[in-house]
Design a protein around this motif. Structure first.
Motif, short mmCIF file in Angstrom:
data_model
loop_
_atom_site.label_atom_id
_atom_site.label_comp_id
_atom_site.label_asym_id
_atom_site.label_seq_id
_atom_site.Cartn_x
_atom_site.Cartn_y
_atom_site.Cartn_z
N LEU A 95 36.56 34.71 29.58
CA LEU A 95 35.85 35.76 30.31
C LEU A 95 35.78 35.42 31.80
N ASP A 96 35.61 34.12 32.12
CA ASP A 96 35.62 33.69 33.52
C ASP A 96 36.96 34.01 34.17
N GLN A 97 38.03 33.67 33.45
CA GLN A 97 39.37 33.95 33.97
C GLN A 97 39.58 35.44 34.16
N LEU A 98 39.14 36.20 33.18
CA LEU A 98 39.28 37.65 33.23
C LEU A 98 38.57 38.21 34.46
N GLU A 99 37.37 37.70 34.70
CA GLU A 99 36.58 38.17 35.83
C GLU A 99 37.31 37.89 37.14
N ARG A 100 37.90 36.68 37.24
CA ARG A 100 38.61 36.32 38.47
C ARG A 100 39.83 37.20 38.68
N TRP A 101 40.59 37.44 37.63
CA TRP A 101 41.79 38.28 37.77
C TRP A 101 41.41 39.71 38.13
N LEU A 102 40.32 40.21 37.52
CA LEU A 102 39.88 41.57 37.83
C LEU A 102 39.45 41.68 39.30
N GLU A 103 38.84 40.60 39.78
CA GLU A 103 38.42 40.57 41.18
C GLU A 103 39.64 40.65 42.10
N ILE A 104 40.68 39.87 41.73
CA ILE A 104 41.92 39.86 42.52
C ILE A 104 42.53 41.25 42.53
N LEU A 105 42.56 41.86 41.35
CA LEU A 105 43.13 43.20 41.21
C LEU A 105 42.40 44.21 42.09
N GLU A 106 41.07 44.11 42.06
CA GLU A 106 40.25 45.03 42.84
C GLU A 106 40.50 44.84 44.33
N ARG A 107 40.64 43.57 44.75
CA ARG A 107 40.88 43.28 46.15
C ARG A 107 42.23 43.83 46.60
N ILE A 108 43.23 43.69 45.73
CA ILE A 108 44.57 44.20 46.06
C ILE A 108 44.51 45.72 46.24
N ARG A 109 43.80 46.38 45.32
CA ARG A 109 43.70 47.85 45.43
C ARG A 109 43.07 48.26 46.75
N ARG A 110 42.03 47.49 47.14
CA ARG A 110 41.35 47.82 48.39
C ARG A 110 42.29 47.61 49.58
N LEU A 111 43.05 46.48 49.57
CA LEU A 111 43.99 46.18 50.66
C LEU A 111 45.06 47.27 50.76
N LYS A 112 45.53 47.73 49.60
CA LYS A 112 46.56 48.76 49.61
C LYS A 112 46.03 50.07 50.17
N LEU A 113 44.80 50.42 49.79
CA LEU A 113 44.19 51.64 50.33
C LEU A 113 44.06 51.55 51.83
N MET A 114 43.69 50.37 52.33
CA MET A 114 43.54 50.17 53.75
C MET A 114 44.86 50.42 54.47
N SER A 115 45.96 49.88 53.92
CA SER A 115 47.23 50.04 54.64
C SER A 115 47.73 51.49 54.56
N VAL A 116 47.38 52.18 53.49
CA VAL A 116 47.75 53.60 53.41
C VAL A 116 47.03 54.39 54.50
N LYS A 117 45.73 54.09 54.66
CA LYS A 117 44.95 54.80 55.69
C LYS A 117 45.51 54.54 57.09
N GLU A 118 45.95 53.27 57.32
CA GLU A 118 46.50 52.96 58.64
C GLU A 118 47.77 53.74 58.93
N GLU A 119 48.60 53.93 57.87
CA GLU A 119 49.85 54.66 58.06
C GLU A 119 49.60 56.12 58.42
#
Ligand SMILES: [Zn+2]
Length: 124
Positions: free
Chosen positions: A98-122
């Motif tokens: 569950l700890d591992q799962l939480e960390r991976w989900l956090e990474i996934l969420e961060r990636i989604r946020r970063l991608k949204l940011m770069s779309v907005k910049e474009e």
């Protein structure tokens, strides 16, 4: 990066269709880029690419590719962990998973946020 047969096949298909090989390389794989009759610039492996003019743009495109890779990795790890969780009987290893799962989900969420940011910049 080695050029496999399918890349070479695509390159010859592009040439046959009237595309012109450019004096530019794909920033992701260094394969020569082609200009289609329609005016689009394409990489035989990656399809349509934006022709980059500055180092900053190259870095941004590479960063995007890294994000894509990490996202795919995170997704596959999450699915492995989810499968193990279903099969797990010991409480300690379940907590670890569950700890591992939480960390991976956090990474996934961060990636989604970063991608949204770069779309907005474009869109600016
Ligand atoms: Zn490429």
């Amino acid at each position: 990066m080695k050029r496999d047969e399918s890349t070479i096949k695509k390159m010859s298909e592009l040439l046959r269709s009237g595309a012109v090989m450019l004096d530019l390389a794909c920033p992701l794989c260094s394969t020569p880029l082609f200009r289609l009759k329609s005016g689009e610039t394409v990489c035989p492996t990656h399809g349509v690419v934006k022709v980059v003019k500055t180092d900053t743009e190259v870095v941004e495109i590479q960063a995007q590719a890294v994000l894509d890779r990490v996202q795919a990795l995170a997704t596959s790890r999450i699915s492995i962990i989810a499968n193990s969780l279903g099969a797990e009987s010991s409480e300690n290893s379940e907590r670890e998973l569950l700890d591992q799962l939480e960390r991976w989900l956090e990474i996934l969420e961060r990636i989604r946020r970063l991608k949204l940011m770069s779309v907005k910049e474009e869109r600016k």
